[in-house]
Design a protein around this motif. Sequence first.
Motif, PDB file in Angstrom:
ATOM      1  N   GLN A  48      -7.479  13.871   2.896  1.00 14.29           N
ATOM      2  CA  GLN A  48      -7.309  12.682   2.079  1.00 14.29           C
ATOM      3  C   GLN A  48      -6.163  12.907   1.111  1.00 14.29           C
ATOM      4  O   GLN A  48      -6.093  13.951   0.450  1.00 14.29           O
ATOM      5  CB  GLN A  48      -8.588  12.356   1.307  1.00 14.29           C
ATOM      6  N   TYR A  49      -5.278  11.926   1.046  1.00 14.15           N
ATOM      7  CA  TYR A  49      -4.111  11.937   0.159  1.00 14.15           C
ATOM      8  C   TYR A  49      -4.365  10.894  -0.921  1.00 14.15           C
ATOM      9  O   TYR A  49      -4.617   9.730  -0.622  1.00 14.15           O
ATOM     10  CB  TYR A  49      -2.836  11.610   0.952  1.00 14.15           C
ATOM     11  N   GLY A 101      -3.770   8.626  -4.521  1.00 12.79           N
ATOM     12  CA  GLY A 101      -2.733   7.913  -5.249  1.00 12.79           C
ATOM     13  C   GLY A 101      -1.708   7.239  -4.357  1.00 12.79           C
ATOM     14  O   GLY A 101      -0.599   6.947  -4.790  1.00 12.79           O
ATOM     15  N   VAL A 102      -2.070   6.978  -3.108  1.00 17.46           N
ATOM     16  CA  VAL A 102      -1.165   6.331  -2.155  1.00 17.46           C
ATOM     17  C   VAL A 102      -1.351   4.818  -2.273  1.00 17.46           C
ATOM     18  O   VAL A 102      -2.444   4.304  -1.984  1.00 17.46           O
ATOM     19  CB  VAL A 102      -1.449   6.793  -0.709  1.00 17.46           C
ATOM     20  N   SER A 103      -0.317   4.120  -2.705  1.00 13.90           N
ATOM     21  CA  SER A 103      -0.413   2.670  -2.870  1.00 13.90           C
ATOM     22  C   SER A 103      -0.484   1.978  -1.512  1.00 13.90           C
ATOM     23  O   SER A 103      -0.148   2.570  -0.477  1.00 13.90           O
ATOM     24  CB  SER A 103       0.801   2.143  -3.650  1.00 13.90           C
ATOM     25  N   GLU A 104      -0.896   0.726  -1.541  1.00  9.04           N
ATOM     26  CA  GLU A 104      -0.971  -0.029  -0.289  1.00  9.04           C
ATOM     27  C   GLU A 104       0.407  -0.177   0.344  1.00  9.04           C
ATOM     28  O   GLU A 104       0.550  -0.073   1.563  1.00  9.04           O
ATOM     29  CB  GLU A 104      -1.596  -1.396  -0.513  1.00  9.04           C
ATOM     30  N   SER A 105       1.440  -0.366  -0.482  1.00  9.77           N
ATOM     31  CA  SER A 105       2.791  -0.492   0.072  1.00  9.77           C
ATOM     32  C   SER A 105       3.256   0.824   0.698  1.00  9.77           C
ATOM     33  O   SER A 105       3.923   0.823   1.736  1.00  9.77           O
ATOM     34  CB  SER A 105       3.780  -0.976  -0.981  1.00  9.77           C
ATOM     35  N   GLU A 106       2.890   1.953   0.094  1.00  6.35           N
ATOM     36  CA  GLU A 106       3.221   3.249   0.691  1.00  6.35           C
ATOM     37  C   GLU A 106       2.492   3.419   2.021  1.00  6.35           C
ATOM     38  O   GLU A 106       3.060   3.929   2.991  1.00  6.35           O
ATOM     39  CB  GLU A 106       2.835   4.400  -0.241  1.00  6.35           C
ATOM     40  N   TYR A 107       1.229   2.995   2.071  1.00  5.99           N
ATOM     41  CA  TYR A 107       0.468   3.082   3.308  1.00  5.99           C
ATOM     42  C   TYR A 107       1.110   2.225   4.396  1.00  5.99           C
ATOM     43  O   TYR A 107       1.261   2.670   5.537  1.00  5.99           O
ATOM     44  CB  TYR A 107      -0.988   2.648   3.076  1.00  5.99           C
ATOM     45  N   LYS A 139       4.410  15.773  -0.303  1.00  8.73           N
ATOM     46  CA  LYS A 139       5.198  16.379  -1.384  1.00  8.73           C
ATOM     47  C   LYS A 139       5.006  15.651  -2.714  1.00  8.73           C
ATOM     48  O   LYS A 139       5.305  16.193  -3.769  1.00  8.73           O
ATOM     49  CB  LYS A 139       6.680  16.395  -1.000  1.00  8.73           C
ATOM     50  N   ILE A 140       4.509  14.394  -2.658  1.00  6.05           N
ATOM     51  CA  ILE A 140       4.388  13.623  -3.900  1.00  6.05           C
ATOM     52  C   ILE A 140       2.966  13.200  -4.242  1.00  6.05           C
ATOM     53  O   ILE A 140       2.724  12.678  -5.327  1.00  6.05           O
ATOM     54  CB  ILE A 140       5.306  12.388  -3.856  1.00  6.05           C
ATOM     55  N   HIS A 141       2.006  13.428  -3.334  1.00  7.72           N
ATOM     56  CA  HIS A 141       0.620  13.045  -3.589  1.00  7.72           C
ATOM     57  C   HIS A 141      -0.306  14.251  -3.406  1.00  7.72           C
ATOM     58  O   HIS A 141      -0.154  15.001  -2.451  1.00  7.72           O
ATOM     59  CB  HIS A 141       0.176  11.941  -2.625  1.00  7.72           C
ATOM     60  N   PRO A 142      -1.267  14.401  -4.326  1.00  8.25           N
ATOM     61  CA  PRO A 142      -2.266  15.468  -4.127  1.00  8.25           C
ATOM     62  C   PRO A 142      -3.136  15.144  -2.929  1.00  8.25           C
ATOM     63  O   PRO A 142      -3.365  13.974  -2.608  1.00  8.25           O
ATOM     64  CB  PRO A 142      -3.076  15.443  -5.424  1.00  8.25           C
TER      65      PRO A 142
END
Length: 66
Positions: free
Chosen positions: A32-33, A35-41, A59-62
Amino acid sequence: MQRQFVSSGRIRSVGWSDNTLEVEFKDGAVYQYHGVSESEYQAFIRSGSLGSALSRLDKIHPYNSV
């Protein structure tokens, strides 16, 4: 979380809910990643290479193994 099957060399399925992207790899591992926004998804799922797109996201999301 509901995941959909994808066409990828190493990823079996992906899902997104509440800013969390869930990725199941072909070896059975699930991550699971956060803090991924819907637009990023949406950009991820439409990318030409899910593996490359995932390399950018990790590289940018925990993330953590489930």
